[in-house]
Design an enzyme around this catalytic site. Structure first.
Site, short mmCIF file in Angstrom:
data_model
loop_
_atom_site.label_atom_id
_atom_site.label_comp_id
_atom_site.label_asym_id
_atom_site.label_seq_id
_atom_site.Cartn_x
_atom_site.Cartn_y
_atom_site.Cartn_z
N SER A 106 1.56 3.92 4.57
CA SER A 106 0.60 3.48 5.59
C SER A 106 1.14 2.22 6.24
CB SER A 106 -0.77 3.19 4.95
OG SER A 106 -1.61 2.49 5.85
N TYR A 145 -5.14 -1.44 -1.48
CA TYR A 145 -4.56 -0.30 -0.78
C TYR A 145 -3.24 -0.70 -0.11
CZ TYR A 145 -4.21 3.41 2.79
OH TYR A 145 -3.78 4.44 3.60
N LYS A 198 0.52 0.74 -0.93
CA LYS A 198 1.34 1.41 0.08
C LYS A 198 2.66 0.68 0.30
CE LYS A 198 -1.26 4.95 0.98
NZ LYS A 198 -0.85 6.26 0.40
#
Length: 250
Positions: free
Chosen positions: A139, A152, A156
């Site tokens: 991401s 998160y 990533k």
């Protein structure tokens, strides 16, 4: 450019909806046999029907990617159903938003460790195929700081780093490893579709940050995935390709 994946076999984790579903359909549309996994049977069955309609061999298995033991079992089932495989797409995410223990746990267990575990389980099958491709879905959150989703983003970022290390480790085995870092992607009942309803201020702030004036579509990630999984990208390895409509330019 016409990409032909006839004779190739692909495994896509988290393949029942969103980006994973579109990648699975994109690979099948190019002629590859495809296996997908996810936790929910209903979504798997719906996507499996779409894959079958494309006229390729297809398989779907339930798998909780947070379950360490479930991953090699699914990979073995997929290999048996397809007669081996040449492509692994690590797509699943725990979407661990925030910074509490649960967010960190989900991000590390699914985004990072499931990628490691699936790749490890897949390697013997890729070697038997004479080489192949691993594609990790990261991401743009892995490239910058975020007060909204630190767990998160960190997970990533780890996927991006691991992709480069995997590429170096697996090159002697003729396995290419790359990643895609999507920007904000919208699809029905997806994260950004829900935020559009529940957090319109956040949704609009992200929308205005994208030079193209819209969020991305899963099919736009799938098109890049199909390229990276094909021989058209035969000399590409260890890279993470940002696909975000210019979202990170600002």
């Amino acid at each position: 450019m016409h990409i032909d994946l006839k004779g190739k076999r692909a495994v896509v984790t988290g393949g029942s909806k969103g980006i994973g579903r579109s990648i699975a359909l994109g690979l099948a549309g190019a002629g590859a046999a495809v296996s997908i996994c996810a936790r929910g049977r209903a979504g798997l069955d719906a996507t499996l029907a779409e894959l079958n309609a494309l006229g390729v061999a297809a398989h779907a298995g339930t798998c909780d990617l947070a379950d360490k033991a479930a991953i090699p079992a699914y990979i073995a089932d997929a290999a048996a159903a397809l007669g081996g495989f040449d492509i692994l797409v690590n797509n699943a995410s725990g979407f661990g938003m925030g910074e509490d223990e649960e967010a960190w746990g989900r991000s590390l267990e699914i985004d990072v460790l499931a990628t490691v575990r699936a790749s490890r389980a897949a390697l013997p099958h890729l070697e038997r195929a004479g080489g192949g491709v691993v594609l990790n879905i990261s991401s743009i959150s892995g490239y910058g700081a975020s007060a909204r989703s630190p767990a998160y983003g960190a997970a990533k970022a780890a996927v991006i780093s691991y992709t480069a290390s995997q590429a170096l480790l697996l090159a002697p085995k003729r396995v290419r490893v790359n990643a895609i870092a999507p920007g904000s992607i919208e699809f029905p009942d997806g994260l950004w579709d829900r935020r559009k309803q529940a957090q319109p201020q956040l949704y609009n702030a992200v929308l205005t940050s994208i030079p193209w004036g819209r969020l991305g579509h899963p099919e736009e990630i799938a098109s890049v995935a199909v390229f990276l999984c094909s021989d058209a990208a035969a000399w590409v390895t260890g890279q993470c390709l940002v696909v975000d409509g210019g979202q990170t330019l600002g």
